[in-house]
Design an enzyme around this catalytic site. Structure first.
Site, PDB file in Angstrom:
ATOM      1  CG  HIS A 168      -5.559  -0.490  -2.701  1.00 20.82           C
ATOM      2  ND1 HIS A 168      -5.532   0.786  -2.180  1.00 20.82           N
ATOM      3  CD2 HIS A 168      -4.765  -0.441  -3.795  1.00 20.82           C
ATOM      4  CE1 HIS A 168      -4.777   1.556  -2.932  1.00 20.82           C
ATOM      5  NE2 HIS A 168      -4.292   0.835  -3.914  1.00 20.82           N
TER       6      HIS A 168
ATOM      7  CG  ASP B  83      -6.581   1.716   0.829  1.00 25.85           C
ATOM      8  OD1 ASP B  83      -6.332   0.502   0.860  1.00 25.85           O
ATOM      9  OD2 ASP B  83      -6.266   2.454  -0.134  1.00 25.85           O
TER      10      ASP B  83
ATOM     11  CB  SER C 114      -1.250   2.364  -4.207  1.00 21.57           C
ATOM     12  OG  SER C 114      -2.485   2.903  -4.564  1.00 21.57           O
TER      13      SER C 114
END
Length: 508
Positions: A156, A186, A259
């Site tokens: 993402h 992901d 992230s």
């Protein structure tokens, strides 16, 4: 304890779509030939020692050893102003620079009803309806796994980005190529044109235990080389919308920009990729989730070999087994994945799996709940023969299933939401021939009225009772006979629309 009004958000850096590119402090976007061989798991550096019981790790040493292998990632792209509710953290990459062309292709929004869209509505600086494309940027983290510039991060973070820039700890910048992404897990693999780079050392999530120390390094809010530490709160978490990943839950402070960054164990080895957080506010609140590194390495190997990642499918709908269902199926403990539906012509159907079977083991590994089975199947390879231990009619049965490819059209493995246990109390009648044809079932009982115990169970008028404890209920008498033969509970198989689910009914 149930989280109230908490939102599961991805923890990537804040990407703002606005007339001018947003500053690095904006916290508004959250998401936390021959085949090339993937790097094998490496031993920890000699200076990384085991942590003695009752003592804390030497985090300063671990940060010194690994900070140079952690990178910052910045993505750029163009975004249509009428897609301002897009909860993603980047632009688009369709392989070209088309200026103001819609990076998502046509007028369609590829993220559909993604609930993350609503997070941005009304935020300061976030654009409102305008008939033109506008620049956007996003931030994230990553880490180097091979000295020639191979990098792991979250899908993402870079998904659909037009430009991806990687910044090393010494502030050198490289334009990165996205070799491949797997949105199911992901995970993304990047490559920069560099040599002799420092790398992290891979660990084993299987050895990780709840309570173990862990440390994250990343760029929350663009603050480079930020280290935060905590412990493992839980393992094997199954999160909404992601049935393939047995997440590692921690209390490590993970915020927007973290992230894709690494999660280290007490020996300084990477055991996960920080990915998501639960939050009421959009910031860290003590619950963070990381992708186990063995899942990421599996994806990396496939991407380097073929440019894509494949997952297996079984072709069943499953639900967890609570105490009431365990009693109904004569299980010694509330564990396993209960099959509520077997799709026609699926691997499960070909293997002889049946509605009402409880899968207890997958290739020798215990299946504790529906999420465990989903992760095991998703991480298997299409064509793999899986050995299943199934509980059927009060005894274990061995079944072999040849798994199919989840990317192919057709049924896959889904989790059916559980229904709270209840007491029996139904007014039913047999289905007519037209109703059977419409429901796609050979028989069953239509619920005309649900009151008292049945209503408490969530059973509604229009539901179809297909079986009771594995016995087909094509007549009211058949249902009565099953109920009379049970003292404590009975498991009803209910069909509502296209979904099937077992409902444990307490009779006492």
């Amino acid at each position: 304890m149930k989280l109230r009004k908490a939102t599961l958000v991805l923890s990537a850096g804040g990407a703002l779509a606005c007339g001018a590119v947003a500053g690095w402090m904006s916290p508004t976007l959250l998401r936390s030939g021959d085949a090339i061989a993937a790097p094998p798991a490496q031993a920890a550096p000699d200076s990384a020692t085991e942590v003695a019981l009752g003592t804390a790790p030497n985090w300063a040493q671990i940060v010194r050893q690994n900070r140079a292998a952690v990178v910052g990632i910045e993505v750029e792209g163009m975004q249509r102003a009428d897609e301002q509710d897009n909860g993603d953290d980047n632009g688009s990459d369709n392989g070209s620079d088309n200026g103001n062309a819609n990076p998502f292709g046509g007028d369609q929004n590829p993220f559909g009803d993604d609930p993350f869209f609503k997070f941005f509505r009304g935020l300061p600086g976030f654009p409102h309806q305008q008939p033109h494309a506008i620049p956007m940027r996003g931030l994230g983290s990553g880490f180097i796994v091979r000295a020639d510039g191979l990098i792991l991060t979250n899908a993402h973070v870079v998904r659909d980005a037009q430009h991806v820039t990687v910044t090393l700890a010494d502030h050198r910048e490289y334009r990165a190529k996205v070799l491949g992404v797997d949105t199911s897990t992901d995970v993304a693999v990047l490559k920069i044109n560099a040599q002799n780079l420092p790398t992290v050392h891979m660990g084993s999530p299987l050895q990780l235990q709840v309570g173990d120390y862990v440390l994250a390094i990343g760029q929350p809010y663009g603050l480079e080389e930020t280290a935060t530490a905590g412990i493992v709160s839980a393992k094997g978490r199954s999160l909404p919308g992601n049935s393939y990943v047995p997440f590692i839950q921690t209390d490590v402070a993970v915020n927007p920009g973290n992230s894709g960054g690494p999660l280290f164990d007490a020996r300084g080895q990477v055991i996960g990729i920080n990915s998501q957080i639960y939050s009421n506010t959009g910031g860290y609140e003590g619950v963070s989730f990381a992708i186990p590194i063995d899942v990421a390495v599996r994806d990396e190997q496939q991407i380097l070999k073929s440019g894509k990642v494949e997952h297996a499918k079984l072709g069943v709908e499953v639900q967890g087994v609570n105490q009431a269902l365990a009693g109904s199926f004569h299980l010694s403990a509330p564990s396993g994945a209960l099959i509520a539906k077997v799709e026609p012509d699926s691997p499960a159907a070909q293997a002889g799996l049946k509605t009402g079977d409880v899968i207890l083991k997958f290739d020798g590994q215990p299946v504790t709940d529906a999420g465990t089975l989903s992760a095991e199947v998703g991480m298997a390879m299409p064509g793999q023969k899986a050995q299943l231990e199934v509980w059927r009619d009060g005894k274990p049965v061995e079944v072999t299933a040849t798994l199919a490819n989840a990317s192919e059209k057709g049924p896959t493995l889904q989790n059916a939401s559980a229904v709270e246990h209840a007491k029996l109390g139904l007014a039913v009648r047999p289905l007519t021939s037209d109703e059977r044809s419409q429901a796609g079932v050979p028989g069953g009982l239509l619920v005309e009225r649900a009151s008292g115990p049945a209503a408490e169970a969530g059973i509604q008028p229009g539901d179809v009772v297909l079986s009771a404890d594995g016995t087909q209920t094509n007549s009211v008498q058949a249902l009565r006979n099953v109920v009379r033969s049970h003292k404590d509970a009975v498991a009803l198989l209910i069909q509502r629309g296209d979904q099937r689910i077992f409902v444990p009914v307490q009779l006492g």
